[in-house]
Write a protein that holds these residues in place. Structure first.
Motif, PDB file in Angstrom:
ATOM      1  N   VAL A  56       0.842  -1.203   0.000  1.00  0.00           N
ATOM      2  CA  VAL A  56       0.000   0.000   0.000  1.00  0.00           C
ATOM      3  C   VAL A  56       0.879   1.256   0.000  1.00  0.00           C
ATOM      4  O   VAL A  56       0.614   2.215  -0.727  1.00  0.00           O
ATOM      5  N   ASN A  57       1.946   1.232   0.814  1.00  0.00           N
ATOM      6  CA  ASN A  57       2.856   2.378   0.839  1.00  0.00           C
ATOM      7  C   ASN A  57       3.540   2.568  -0.501  1.00  0.00           C
ATOM      8  O   ASN A  57       3.709   3.698  -0.972  1.00  0.00           O
ATOM      9  N   LEU A  58       3.941   1.462  -1.118  1.00  0.00           N
ATOM     10  CA  LEU A  58       4.583   1.541  -2.420  1.00  0.00           C
ATOM     11  C   LEU A  58       3.629   2.121  -3.459  1.00  0.00           C
ATOM     12  O   LEU A  58       3.990   3.004  -4.233  1.00  0.00           O
ATOM     13  N   ASP A  63       1.779   6.571  -6.684  1.00  0.00           N
ATOM     14  CA  ASP A  63       0.734   7.535  -7.035  1.00  0.00           C
ATOM     15  C   ASP A  63       1.209   8.957  -6.805  1.00  0.00           C
ATOM     16  O   ASP A  63       0.942   9.854  -7.614  1.00  0.00           O
ATOM     17  N   LYS A  64       1.919   9.173  -5.688  1.00  0.00           N
ATOM     18  CA  LYS A  64       2.425  10.504  -5.384  1.00  0.00           C
ATOM     19  C   LYS A  64       3.439  10.937  -6.437  1.00  0.00           C
ATOM     20  O   LYS A  64       3.371  12.070  -6.941  1.00  0.00           O
ATOM     21  N   ASN A  65       4.346  10.040  -6.789  1.00  0.00           N
ATOM     22  CA  ASN A  65       5.338  10.361  -7.821  1.00  0.00           C
ATOM     23  C   ASN A  65       4.671  10.620  -9.166  1.00  0.00           C
ATOM     24  O   ASN A  65       5.074  11.515  -9.903  1.00  0.00           O
ATOM     25  N   ALA A  66       3.650   9.824  -9.478  1.00  0.00           N
ATOM     26  CA  ALA A  66       2.930  10.029 -10.738  1.00  0.00           C
ATOM     27  C   ALA A  66       2.231  11.386 -10.733  1.00  0.00           C
ATOM     28  O   ALA A  66       2.206  12.085 -11.750  1.00  0.00           O
ATOM     29  N   ALA A  67       1.664  11.765  -9.580  1.00  0.00           N
ATOM     30  CA  ALA A  67       1.003  13.070  -9.485  1.00  0.00           C
ATOM     31  C   ALA A  67       2.015  14.196  -9.653  1.00  0.00           C
ATOM     32  O   ALA A  67       1.730  15.206 -10.312  1.00  0.00           O
ATOM     33  N   ILE A  68       3.201  14.024  -9.085  1.00  0.00           N
ATOM     34  CA  ILE A  68       4.248  15.045  -9.233  1.00  0.00           C
ATOM     35  C   ILE A  68       4.661  15.157 -10.696  1.00  0.00           C
ATOM     36  O   ILE A  68       4.785  16.262 -11.242  1.00  0.00           O
ATOM     37  N   ARG A  69       4.880  13.997 -11.345  1.00  0.00           N
ATOM     38  CA  ARG A  69       5.254  14.019 -12.756  1.00  0.00           C
ATOM     39  C   ARG A  69       4.149  14.641 -13.605  1.00  0.00           C
ATOM     40  O   ARG A  69       4.416  15.424 -14.525  1.00  0.00           O
TER      41      ARG A  69
END
Length: 124
Positions: A56-58, A63-69
């Motif tokens: 879940v953390n991964l 998801d967070k990295n994808a949102a940043i990108r």
């Protein structure tokens, strides 16, 4: 059928032979085996839970990295669009300025002709 008194005799014989501490040890050993089994099951459950939490953390990190990108890509797109809009505005303003200067030149030349004057261009 087995005679129950025989079991009682055997039990009494074992107590006399091994002593009462042997049976306490056997009971404690059985309890320890049971506790170890429960700990193994609970440790497996803890491992599975931690593994699920890691997943879940991964996924959350991805998801967070994808949102940043996605945000950076959107920002870059907006920057490119603004740059292109500024270029288009500059081209339109230059064209409007050239048109305005041509109109002003024609009007000024017409006014000078009406007064009997002309613009002087030196030829080389």
């Amino acid at each position: 059928m087995a005679d129950k008194s025989l079991f009682a005799t055997n039990y009494r014989f074992e107590i006399q032979l091994f002593g009462p501490t042997f049976f306490n040890w056997r009971r404690r050993f059985a309890d320890q085996v049971k506790a170890d089994h429960e700990n193994r099951i609970s440790s497996e459950a803890v491992y599975e839970y931690r593994h699920a939490v890691d997943i879940v953390n991964l996924v959350g990190e991805l998801d967070k990295n994808a949102a940043i990108r996605r945000s950076r890509r959107h920002q870059k797109t907006l920057t490119d669009e603004m740059r292109n809009e500024n270029k288009v505005n500059m081209i339109v303003r230059k064209a409007a300025m050239k048109h305005q200067l041509a109109e002003d030149y024609k009007r000024y030349e017409k006014e000078l002709n009406a007064q009997g004057k002309a613009l002087y261009f030196q030829r080389i």
